[in-house]
Design an enzyme around this catalytic site. Structure first.
Site, short mmCIF file in Angstrom:
data_model
loop_
_atom_site.label_atom_id
_atom_site.label_comp_id
_atom_site.label_asym_id
_atom_site.label_seq_id
_atom_site.Cartn_x
_atom_site.Cartn_y
_atom_site.Cartn_z
N HIS A 13 -17.97 0.67 7.63
CA HIS A 13 -16.50 0.71 7.79
C HIS A 13 -16.19 2.05 8.45
O HIS A 13 -16.19 3.10 7.81
CB HIS A 13 -15.82 0.58 6.43
CG HIS A 13 -14.33 0.69 6.50
ND1 HIS A 13 -13.48 -0.37 6.30
CD2 HIS A 13 -13.53 1.76 6.76
CE1 HIS A 13 -12.24 0.02 6.45
NE2 HIS A 13 -12.24 1.33 6.72
N ASN A 25 0.88 -1.17 0.00
CA ASN A 25 0.00 0.00 0.00
C ASN A 25 0.92 1.22 0.00
O ASN A 25 1.46 1.60 1.04
CB ASN A 25 -0.89 -0.04 1.25
CG ASN A 25 -1.88 1.11 1.27
OD1 ASN A 25 -1.83 2.00 0.43
ND2 ASN A 25 -2.78 1.08 2.23
N GLY A 65 -15.39 1.04 14.37
CA GLY A 65 -16.45 0.02 14.31
C GLY A 65 -16.10 -1.23 15.09
O GLY A 65 -16.95 -1.84 15.74
N HIS A 106 -13.37 2.15 0.06
CA HIS A 106 -13.34 1.07 1.05
C HIS A 106 -13.99 -0.21 0.51
O HIS A 106 -14.45 -1.06 1.27
CB HIS A 106 -14.11 1.44 2.35
CG HIS A 106 -13.51 2.55 3.14
ND1 HIS A 106 -14.28 3.51 3.79
CD2 HIS A 106 -12.23 2.87 3.41
CE1 HIS A 106 -13.49 4.35 4.43
NE2 HIS A 106 -12.24 3.98 4.21
N GLY A 164 -11.31 0.53 12.63
CA GLY A 164 -10.84 0.95 13.96
C GLY A 164 -11.95 1.30 14.94
O GLY A 164 -12.00 0.76 16.05
N ASN A 207 -10.58 6.05 10.52
CA ASN A 207 -10.32 7.49 10.35
C ASN A 207 -11.18 8.03 9.23
O ASN A 207 -11.82 9.07 9.34
CB ASN A 207 -8.85 7.72 10.04
CG ASN A 207 -8.03 7.70 11.31
OD1 ASN A 207 -8.45 8.24 12.32
ND2 ASN A 207 -6.87 7.06 11.26
N MET A 259 -11.14 8.75 17.83
CA MET A 259 -12.34 8.41 18.59
C MET A 259 -12.04 7.99 20.03
O MET A 259 -12.83 8.24 20.93
CB MET A 259 -13.12 7.33 17.83
CG MET A 259 -14.42 6.97 18.47
SD MET A 259 -15.47 8.39 18.89
CE MET A 259 -16.58 8.46 17.50
N ARG A 260 -10.88 7.36 20.24
CA ARG A 260 -10.54 6.98 21.62
C ARG A 260 -10.44 8.21 22.52
O ARG A 260 -10.99 8.25 23.62
CB ARG A 260 -9.17 6.28 21.64
CG ARG A 260 -9.26 4.81 21.90
CD ARG A 260 -7.93 4.20 21.69
NE ARG A 260 -7.32 4.69 20.45
CZ ARG A 260 -6.38 4.05 19.78
NH1 ARG A 260 -5.91 2.93 20.24
NH2 ARG A 260 -5.89 4.54 18.67
P1 ADP Z 1 -7.73 4.08 9.02
O1 ADP Z 1 -8.96 4.64 8.38
O2 ADP Z 1 -6.60 5.05 9.09
O3 ADP Z 1 -7.34 2.69 8.54
P2 ADP Z 1 -8.51 2.71 11.45
O4 ADP Z 1 -9.49 1.79 10.81
O5 ADP Z 1 -7.29 2.14 12.05
O6 ADP Z 1 -8.15 3.93 10.53
O7 ADP Z 1 -9.31 3.49 12.62
C1 ADP Z 1 -8.71 4.47 13.40
C2 ADP Z 1 -9.76 4.97 14.39
O8 ADP Z 1 -10.13 3.88 15.25
C3 ADP Z 1 -9.27 6.09 15.30
O9 ADP Z 1 -10.27 7.10 15.39
C4 ADP Z 1 -9.13 5.39 16.63
O10 ADP Z 1 -9.36 6.25 17.71
C5 ADP Z 1 -10.26 4.39 16.56
N1 ADP Z 1 -10.08 3.39 17.61
C6 ADP Z 1 -9.11 2.47 17.75
N2 ADP Z 1 -9.27 1.80 18.93
C7 ADP Z 1 -10.36 2.33 19.54
C8 ADP Z 1 -11.04 2.10 20.76
N3 ADP Z 1 -10.62 1.17 21.61
N4 ADP Z 1 -12.13 2.83 21.04
C9 ADP Z 1 -12.56 3.77 20.20
N5 ADP Z 1 -11.97 4.06 19.03
C10 ADP Z 1 -10.88 3.35 18.69
#
Ligand code: ADP
Length: 402
Positions: free
Chosen positions: A208, A7, A333, A180, A331, A211, A284-285
């Site tokens: 999905h 990627n 979801g 996606h 992430g 971010n 989101m965390r």
């Molecule tokens: P990308 O679109 O860059 O691939 P990801 O699918 O990895 O992103 O998702 C990243 C998101 O997932 C961030 O907003 C992150 O805060 C969120 N995330 C990861 N773990 C948690 C968690 N335990 N609780 C809430 N949100 C989370």
């Protein structure tokens, strides 16, 4: 067969090496800050310690050369020689209307990806750099490209056209493409397997939420609508992207704030969404933690994010005249119990019976978070886009050699 999945971004490159028959990841890693003297290479071989290297990597060809060297390194490697890499699969964001499935790379395919640069100026040129870099290092290895847009090419015209003059579509290909797709495709397959029902008979809404975030309406295994549009800006509220808004805001804000096209685009893509409303973070965390600590702006950002997602689920249930299962992935979801709970508690009208205990257990696993008897099933399915790219590449290579 070993397949290297790549990627490539403009200044970064992620990789995973799959052994297909054993369904294992032999190594994965990433190169960051390509173009700089202090580029970082992180290599994670299976059952061996992680490697961190800082060195000058000025372009993608060097990045690939260094990755290959680590894959066959006597100490850190997982292969005896690069001849054991049988094919390479690339993620490509935009396949326009030309690519309805994954394909092997040849001269025409490369020309077409270049013609699509206009539609994905940040992504497709970087993917081409990745393809050329592999070619330079391993000229005889077959390469495949897997497009984020391809799965959504089944959308009917009523879903993919914008109600604007048709000249924009005919002359400039202005239409909805969706993104996606690799993930929506994968989790819909897995959802059917989980439910033990044929995909052809299911109406699914896949969410999905990472971010970037998008929903898809999938009927009989085919995408009939999705929330991202011509670009990944449309649809849901995201980490830093606005998602849907009144298009009249664009010229209005440009006039009032004296913004250029580049500035308004940057505002909507990089400085909106959770980041803008919370004033705190796009993550989101962090939003959830701040909300739980009483931060009002974080709470508002969370509520807007969830509300907009819930509205899309309602819209897609209407679009398909029903829904059998809703799937959360990526992430947010996969990990945000709070978001899933709030969405599901507002879907009782559809017949969702939420299982709060199930929502709080089984992280990392495919699982059901509704009751078994819920009229609409709700699942969490971890996505695996790299695996789909490896599998598609394997299938394409197999079909040419048999
Ligand atoms: P990308 O679109 O860059 O691939 P990801 O699918 O990895 O992103 O998702 C990243 C998101 O997932 C961030 O907003 C992150 O805060 C969120 N995330 C990861 N773990 C948690 C968690 N335990 N609780 C809430 N949100 C989370």
């Amino acid at each position: 067969m070993n397949i290297l999945v790549i990627n490539a971004g403009s200044s970064s490159l992620k990789y995973q090496l799959f052994h297909i028959e054993n369904d294992t990841v032999l190594a994965k890693g990433r190169v960051e800050r390509i173009g700089m003297e202090t580029a970082i290479l992180v290599h994670e071989p299976k059952d061996k310690p992680e490697v961190h290297e800082v060195s000058e990597i000025l372009e993608h060809t060097t990045a690939i050369r260094k990755v290959l060297a680590l894959l066959v390194h006597p100490e850190h490697g997982v292969l005896a020689s690069t001849a054991e890499i049988h094919a390479v699969g690339h993620r490509v964001v935009h396949g326009g209307e030309s690519f309805k499935s994954s394909v092997l790379v040849n001269h025409e395919v490369k020309q077409e990806i270049k013609r699509l640069f206009d539609l994905a100026p940040l992504h497709n040129p970087a993917h081409m750099l990745g393809i050329s870099a592999v070619e330079a290092n391993m000229p005889d290895v077959p390469q495949a490209v897997v497009f984020d847009t391809a799965f959504h090419q089944t959308m009917p015209a009523q879903a993919y056209l914008y109600p604007v003059p048709m000249a924009l579509y005919r002359k400039h290909k202005v239409r909805r493409y969706g993104f996606h797709g690799t993930s929506h495709n994968y989790v819909s397959d897995r959802a059917a397997a989980f439910l033990g029902r044929p995909l052809e008979q299911l109406k699914l809404i896949t969410c999905h939420i990472g971010n970037g975030a998008s929903c898809a309406a999938i009927e009989g295994g085919k995408s009939v609508d999705t929330s991202m549009g011509m670009t990944p800006l449309e649809g849901l509220m995201m980490g830093t992207r606005s998602g849907d808004l009144d298009p009249a805001i664009v010229p209005y804000a440009m006039g009032k704030e004296d913004l250029t096209i580049g500035e308004i685009s940057s505002m909507l893509n990089k400085h909106s969404g959770l980041q803008a409303i919370s004033g705190l973070s796009s993550d989101m965390r962090e939003i959830t933690e701040a909300m739980e600590a009483g931060d009002k702006n974080a709470k508002l950002a969370f509520e807007m994010y969830e509300y907009r997602l819930r509205k899309y689920i309602g819209a897609y249930a209407a679009a398909m005249n029903g829904v059998d299962a809703i799937v959360f992935t990526a992430g947010v979801g996969e990990n945000s119990e709070a978001l899933r709970k709030r969405v599901c508690e507002h879907l009782t009208y559809l017949g969702v019976e939420f299982d709060d205990a199930a929502n709080r257990t089984g992280r990392g696993l495919e699982r059901r978070i509704s009751t078994v008897n819920s009229k609409v099933q709700v699942l969490v399915i971890p996505t695996n886009e790299e695996w789909v790219i490896a599998r598609d590449t394997y299938d394409l290579v197999q079909s040419t050699t048999h």
